[in-house]
Scaffold this motif. Structure first.
Motif, mmCIF file in Angstrom:
data_model
loop_
_atom_site.group_PDB
_atom_site.id
_atom_site.type_symbol
_atom_site.label_atom_id
_atom_site.label_comp_id
_atom_site.label_asym_id
_atom_site.label_seq_id
_atom_site.Cartn_x
_atom_site.Cartn_y
_atom_site.Cartn_z
ATOM 1 N N PRO A 1 0.790 -1.228 0.000
ATOM 2 C CA PRO A 1 0.000 0.000 0.000
ATOM 3 C C PRO A 1 0.824 1.280 0.000
ATOM 4 O O PRO A 1 0.272 2.347 0.192
ATOM 5 C CB PRO A 1 -0.799 -0.126 1.301
ATOM 6 C CG PRO A 1 0.114 -0.848 2.221
ATOM 7 C CD PRO A 1 0.891 -1.802 1.331
ATOM 8 N N ARG A 2 2.129 1.217 -0.186
ATOM 9 C CA ARG A 2 2.924 2.449 -0.254
ATOM 10 C C ARG A 2 2.559 3.191 -1.541
ATOM 11 O O ARG A 2 2.281 2.579 -2.561
ATOM 12 C CB ARG A 2 4.415 2.113 -0.223
ATOM 13 C CG ARG A 2 4.862 1.481 1.084
ATOM 14 C CD ARG A 2 6.376 1.295 1.156
ATOM 15 N NE ARG A 2 6.976 0.779 -0.045
ATOM 16 C CZ ARG A 2 7.194 -0.513 -0.284
ATOM 17 N NH1 ARG A 2 6.831 -1.420 0.591
ATOM 18 N NH2 ARG A 2 7.758 -0.899 -1.389
ATOM 19 N N PRO A 3 2.588 4.526 -1.530
ATOM 20 C CA PRO A 3 2.108 5.287 -2.691
ATOM 21 C C PRO A 3 2.990 5.183 -3.933
ATOM 22 O O PRO A 3 2.487 5.239 -5.044
ATOM 23 C CB PRO A 3 2.050 6.730 -2.182
ATOM 24 C CG PRO A 3 2.945 6.774 -0.998
ATOM 25 C CD PRO A 3 2.944 5.385 -0.412
ATOM 26 N N GLU A 4 4.295 5.032 -3.785
ATOM 27 C CA GLU A 4 5.147 4.961 -4.969
ATOM 28 C C GLU A 4 4.966 3.600 -5.657
ATOM 29 O O GLU A 4 4.937 2.572 -5.014
ATOM 30 C CB GLU A 4 6.626 5.191 -4.603
ATOM 31 C CG GLU A 4 7.280 4.117 -3.761
ATOM 32 C CD GLU A 4 6.970 4.180 -2.269
ATOM 33 O OE1 GLU A 4 7.417 3.275 -1.565
ATOM 34 O OE2 GLU A 4 6.281 5.090 -1.810
ATOM 35 N N ASN A 5 4.766 3.619 -6.962
ATOM 36 C CA ASN A 5 4.639 2.396 -7.751
ATOM 37 C C ASN A 5 3.561 1.476 -7.174
ATOM 38 O O ASN A 5 3.712 0.266 -7.147
ATOM 39 C CB ASN A 5 5.997 1.676 -7.793
ATOM 40 C CG ASN A 5 6.026 0.588 -8.835
ATOM 41 O OD1 ASN A 5 5.367 0.668 -9.854
ATOM 42 N ND2 ASN A 5 6.794 -0.451 -8.583
ATOM 43 N N SER A 6 2.443 2.050 -6.694
ATOM 44 C CA SER A 6 1.531 1.272 -5.863
ATOM 45 C C SER A 6 0.686 0.244 -6.612
ATOM 46 O O SER A 6 0.769 -0.927 -6.313
ATOM 47 C CB SER A 6 0.636 2.199 -5.064
ATOM 48 O OG SER A 6 -0.164 2.971 -5.920
ATOM 49 N N LEU A 7 -0.138 0.652 -7.538
ATOM 50 C CA LEU A 7 -1.004 -0.310 -8.214
ATOM 51 C C LEU A 7 -0.820 -0.221 -9.719
ATOM 52 O O LEU A 7 -1.232 0.731 -10.348
ATOM 53 C CB LEU A 7 -2.472 -0.046 -7.875
ATOM 54 C CG LEU A 7 -2.920 -0.358 -6.466
ATOM 55 C CD1 LEU A 7 -4.385 0.021 -6.291
ATOM 56 C CD2 LEU A 7 -2.739 -1.829 -6.160
ATOM 57 N N GLN A 8 -0.213 -1.244 -10.277
ATOM 58 C CA GLN A 8 -0.081 -1.302 -11.723
ATOM 59 C C GLN A 8 -1.335 -1.936 -12.318
ATOM 60 O O GLN A 8 -1.718 -1.639 -13.424
ATOM 61 C CB GLN A 8 1.163 -2.098 -12.100
ATOM 62 C CG GLN A 8 2.421 -1.429 -11.599
ATOM 63 C CD GLN A 8 3.638 -2.317 -11.701
ATOM 64 O OE1 GLN A 8 3.550 -3.491 -12.013
ATOM 65 N NE2 GLN A 8 4.792 -1.763 -11.432
ATOM 66 N N ALA A 9 -1.948 -2.798 -11.579
ATOM 67 C CA ALA A 9 -3.214 -3.439 -11.939
ATOM 68 C C ALA A 9 -3.799 -3.970 -10.647
ATOM 69 O O ALA A 9 -3.075 -4.199 -9.684
ATOM 70 C CB ALA A 9 -2.984 -4.581 -12.926
ATOM 71 N N HIS A 10 -5.100 -4.150 -10.632
ATOM 72 C CA HIS A 10 -5.711 -4.707 -9.431
ATOM 73 C C HIS A 10 -6.751 -5.728 -9.843
ATOM 74 O O HIS A 10 -7.551 -5.471 -10.740
ATOM 75 C CB HIS A 10 -6.354 -3.608 -8.586
ATOM 76 C CG HIS A 10 -6.930 -4.139 -7.324
ATOM 77 N ND1 HIS A 10 -6.164 -4.407 -6.216
ATOM 78 C CD2 HIS A 10 -8.187 -4.494 -7.001
ATOM 79 C CE1 HIS A 10 -6.928 -4.885 -5.258
ATOM 80 N NE2 HIS A 10 -8.162 -4.951 -5.717
ATOM 81 N N LEU A 11 -6.736 -6.874 -9.204
ATOM 82 C CA LEU A 11 -7.661 -7.951 -9.501
ATOM 83 C C LEU A 11 -8.529 -8.221 -8.277
ATOM 84 O O LEU A 11 -8.044 -8.208 -7.155
ATOM 85 C CB LEU A 11 -6.892 -9.232 -9.843
ATOM 86 C CG LEU A 11 -5.848 -9.114 -10.949
ATOM 87 C CD1 LEU A 11 -4.997 -10.366 -10.995
ATOM 88 C CD2 LEU A 11 -6.545 -8.896 -12.275
ATOM 89 N N ASP A 12 -9.808 -8.477 -8.496
ATOM 90 C CA ASP A 12 -10.717 -8.896 -7.441
ATOM 91 C C ASP A 12 -11.211 -10.296 -7.785
ATOM 92 O O ASP A 12 -11.629 -10.543 -8.919
ATOM 93 C CB ASP A 12 -11.936 -7.975 -7.347
ATOM 94 C CG ASP A 12 -11.617 -6.609 -6.772
ATOM 95 O OD1 ASP A 12 -10.568 -6.469 -6.111
ATOM 96 O OD2 ASP A 12 -12.400 -5.681 -7.000
ATOM 97 N N PHE A 13 -11.162 -11.204 -6.792
ATOM 98 C CA PHE A 13 -11.663 -12.564 -6.972
ATOM 99 C C PHE A 13 -12.762 -12.811 -5.957
ATOM 100 O O PHE A 13 -12.562 -12.634 -4.755
ATOM 101 C CB PHE A 13 -10.545 -13.596 -6.789
ATOM 102 C CG PHE A 13 -9.460 -13.491 -7.811
ATOM 103 C CD1 PHE A 13 -9.682 -13.838 -9.131
ATOM 104 C CD2 PHE A 13 -8.203 -13.033 -7.455
ATOM 105 C CE1 PHE A 13 -8.678 -13.737 -10.079
ATOM 106 C CE2 PHE A 13 -7.191 -12.933 -8.395
ATOM 107 C CZ PHE A 13 -7.428 -13.281 -9.715
#
Length: 130
Positions: free
Chosen positions: A63-75
């Motif tokens: 959860p750090r702000p730098e380079n945080s989410l390149q993609a997010h998946l929900d299952f």
């Protein structure tokens, strides 16, 4: 006729074969295409994912702000505890995060290459805050 007929989630990683194996087991999926730099899988419900070789791939830092989410998946899962145990058994890990507000249960996890995803018991999750 639709111009775009299919979509696919693609994750960059250093070792696509290993990451595809993780998700293949997690989703009870089958390989649908394999090449030197890409492995694709398809789950029984039709979800498609691909894993593309990138020797310079950097794991997200959520959860750090730098380079945080390149993609997010929900299952969507029926049993959070059982799903989390399977993630860990396959080489993934739980992510420490504050509980989401509201009645929706979800848990953050990371795959062996560091990509974050959420296990959730309800398809309609509360919006993330912060």
């Amino acid at each position: 006729m639709a111009l775009v007929v299919a979509g696919i989630v693609v994750l960059d990683c250093a070792e696509p074969e290993k990451l595809a194996a993780f998700y293949r087991e997690l989703l009870d999926a089958e390989e649908s295409h394999v090449s030197a730099n890409r492995v694709e899988i398809r789950s029984a419900d039709g979800m498609r994912m691909a894993f593309r070789r990138d020797a310079n791939a950097t794991p997200p830092s959520w959860p750090r702000p730098e380079n945080s989410l390149q993609a997010h998946l929900d299952f969507v899962v029926e049993d959070l505890d059982a799903a989390e145990r399977k993630v860990v058994a396959l080489g993934g890990r739980p992510l420490e995060a504050k509980d989401a507000p509201g009645p929706y249960e979800e848990r953050g996890c990371a795959d062996p290459a560091g990509h974050s995803f959420t296990l959730m018991t309800n398809r309609t999750a509360a919006p993330k805050l912060g």
